[in-house]
Design a protein around this motif. Structure first.
Motif, mmCIF file in Angstrom:
data_model
loop_
_atom_site.group_PDB
_atom_site.id
_atom_site.type_symbol
_atom_site.label_atom_id
_atom_site.label_comp_id
_atom_site.label_asym_id
_atom_site.label_seq_id
_atom_site.Cartn_x
_atom_site.Cartn_y
_atom_site.Cartn_z
ATOM 1 N N GLU A 118 -10.567 14.634 -5.915
ATOM 2 C CA GLU A 118 -11.264 13.479 -5.373
ATOM 3 C C GLU A 118 -10.194 12.436 -5.046
ATOM 4 O OE1 GLU A 118 -14.508 13.113 -4.705
ATOM 5 O OE2 GLU A 118 -14.837 15.170 -5.353
ATOM 6 N N PRO A 119 -10.487 11.478 -4.153
ATOM 7 C CA PRO A 119 -9.500 10.448 -3.845
ATOM 8 C C PRO A 119 -8.961 9.730 -5.090
ATOM 9 C CG PRO A 119 -11.261 10.344 -2.246
ATOM 10 C CD PRO A 119 -11.678 11.342 -3.296
ATOM 11 N N VAL A 120 -9.819 9.507 -6.084
ATOM 12 C CA VAL A 120 -9.375 8.798 -7.277
ATOM 13 C C VAL A 120 -8.334 9.609 -8.056
ATOM 14 C CG1 VAL A 120 -11.200 9.589 -8.862
ATOM 15 C CG2 VAL A 120 -10.165 7.313 -9.141
ATOM 16 N N GLN A 121 -8.410 10.931 -8.005
ATOM 17 C CA GLN A 121 -7.419 11.760 -8.684
ATOM 18 C C GLN A 121 -6.056 11.637 -8.001
ATOM 19 O OE1 GLN A 121 -10.213 15.173 -8.444
ATOM 20 N NE2 GLN A 121 -9.462 15.628 -10.496
ATOM 21 N N MET A 122 -6.050 11.605 -6.682
ATOM 22 C CA MET A 122 -4.804 11.437 -5.935
ATOM 23 C C MET A 122 -4.214 10.055 -6.195
ATOM 24 S SD MET A 122 -4.109 11.924 -1.852
ATOM 25 C CE MET A 122 -4.877 10.392 -1.331
ATOM 26 N N VAL A 123 -5.054 9.045 -6.181
ATOM 27 C CA VAL A 123 -4.606 7.679 -6.436
ATOM 28 C C VAL A 123 -4.044 7.565 -7.854
ATOM 29 C CG1 VAL A 123 -5.466 5.325 -6.817
ATOM 30 C CG2 VAL A 123 -6.044 6.548 -4.711
ATOM 31 N N GLY A 124 -4.687 8.201 -8.805
ATOM 32 C CA GLY A 124 -4.188 8.179 -10.178
ATOM 33 C C GLY A 124 -2.795 8.770 -10.283
ATOM 34 N N ARG A 125 -2.544 9.849 -9.598
ATOM 35 C CA ARG A 125 -1.217 10.464 -9.597
ATOM 36 C C ARG A 125 -0.192 9.550 -8.912
ATOM 37 N NH1 ARG A 125 -4.876 14.584 -9.979
ATOM 38 N NH2 ARG A 125 -4.234 16.423 -11.152
ATOM 39 N N MET A 126 -0.619 8.875 -7.845
ATOM 40 C CA MET A 126 0.267 7.909 -7.182
ATOM 41 C C MET A 126 0.659 6.793 -8.147
ATOM 42 S SD MET A 126 -1.623 7.549 -3.472
ATOM 43 C CE MET A 126 -0.634 6.159 -2.940
ATOM 44 N N LYS A 127 -0.327 6.286 -8.899
ATOM 45 C CA LYS A 127 -0.062 5.194 -9.831
ATOM 46 C C LYS A 127 0.870 5.631 -10.962
ATOM 47 C CE LYS A 127 -2.752 1.775 -10.725
ATOM 48 N NZ LYS A 127 -2.268 0.588 -10.063
ATOM 49 N N ILE A 128 0.714 6.841 -11.450
ATOM 50 C CA ILE A 128 1.602 7.344 -12.505
ATOM 51 C C ILE A 128 3.042 7.380 -12.016
ATOM 52 C CG2 ILE A 128 2.231 9.412 -13.824
ATOM 53 C CD1 ILE A 128 -0.845 9.948 -14.052
ATOM 54 N N LEU A 129 3.262 7.940 -10.833
ATOM 55 C CA LEU A 129 4.629 8.005 -10.295
ATOM 56 C C LEU A 129 5.188 6.616 -10.009
ATOM 57 C CD1 LEU A 129 4.425 11.076 -7.890
ATOM 58 C CD2 LEU A 129 5.603 10.934 -10.097
ATOM 59 N N ALA A 130 4.368 5.746 -9.468
ATOM 60 C CA ALA A 130 4.821 4.386 -9.162
ATOM 61 C C ALA A 130 5.205 3.648 -10.449
ATOM 62 C CB ALA A 130 3.742 3.620 -8.406
ATOM 63 N N ASP A 131 4.396 3.810 -11.496
ATOM 64 C CA ASP A 131 4.700 3.164 -12.774
ATOM 65 C C ASP A 131 6.026 3.662 -13.334
ATOM 66 O OD1 ASP A 131 2.398 1.648 -12.689
ATOM 67 O OD2 ASP A 131 1.270 2.939 -14.081
ATOM 68 N N ARG A 132 6.284 4.949 -13.214
ATOM 69 C CA ARG A 132 7.559 5.505 -13.689
ATOM 70 C C ARG A 132 8.751 4.898 -12.959
ATOM 71 N NH1 ARG A 132 6.009 11.905 -13.830
ATOM 72 N NH2 ARG A 132 4.526 11.767 -15.562
ATOM 73 N N ASP A 133 8.541 4.559 -11.687
ATOM 74 C CA ASP A 133 9.614 3.990 -10.865
ATOM 75 C C ASP A 133 9.659 2.473 -10.933
ATOM 76 O OD1 ASP A 133 10.168 6.564 -10.100
ATOM 77 O OD2 ASP A 133 9.288 6.375 -8.095
ATOM 78 N N GLY A 134 8.736 1.875 -11.649
ATOM 79 C CA GLY A 134 8.699 0.424 -11.739
ATOM 80 C C GLY A 134 8.104 -0.237 -10.503
ATOM 81 N N ILE A 135 7.337 0.520 -9.737
ATOM 82 C CA ILE A 135 6.683 -0.003 -8.535
ATOM 83 C C ILE A 135 5.268 -0.434 -8.915
ATOM 84 C CG2 ILE A 135 5.839 0.552 -6.216
ATOM 85 C CD1 ILE A 135 8.032 2.741 -6.129
ATOM 86 N N THR A 136 4.901 -1.630 -8.527
ATOM 87 C CA THR A 136 3.554 -2.126 -8.804
ATOM 88 C C THR A 136 2.665 -1.843 -7.597
ATOM 89 O OG1 THR A 136 4.467 -3.870 -10.190
ATOM 90 C CG2 THR A 136 2.199 -4.156 -9.417
ATOM 91 N N LEU A 137 1.635 -1.088 -7.838
ATOM 92 C CA LEU A 137 0.665 -0.795 -6.781
ATOM 93 C C LEU A 137 -0.562 -1.668 -6.977
ATOM 94 C CD1 LEU A 137 0.705 3.124 -6.580
ATOM 95 C CD2 LEU A 137 1.886 1.489 -5.117
ATOM 96 N N PRO A 138 -1.354 -1.813 -5.916
ATOM 97 C CA PRO A 138 -2.605 -2.572 -6.046
ATOM 98 C C PRO A 138 -3.557 -1.883 -7.030
ATOM 99 C CG PRO A 138 -2.095 -2.146 -3.736
ATOM 100 C CD PRO A 138 -1.126 -1.363 -4.550
#
Length: 80
Positions: free
Chosen positions: A19-39
């Motif tokens: 589902e879109p939320v699963q893809m977004v969740g994976r994006m947020k995990i990777l962004a958090d690891r890199d120190g990137i703040t997503l909306p």
């Protein structure tokens, strides 16, 4: 607008049964690891809707994250 990337991300998402939320969740995990703040998730879901319906192009930062999301998924499934 780069519709090829948009179509590719949607097809890869659907092929994995996400589902879109699963893809977004994976994006947020990777962004958090890199120190990137997503909306917030609700806003990212709105963006995914816009991208998948060809209303907005996928910005480079999100495109890069999506590359990593699907590369990470492939590598973890292929190599237990």
């Amino acid at each position: 607008m780069n519709t090829a990337d948009t179509i590719r991300w949607r097809q890869l998402r659907l092929a994995r049964g996400w589902e879109p939320v699963q893809m977004v969740g994976r994006m947020k995990i990777l962004a958090d690891r890199d120190g990137i703040t997503l909306p917030q998730v609700w806003f990212l879901l709105r963006l995914v809707f816009l991208w998948e319906n060809h209303r907005e192009p996928v910005p480079a930062v999100y495109n890069g994250l999506l590359h990593r999301v699907f590369d990470t998924y492939v590598s973890t499934v292929s190599h237990p």
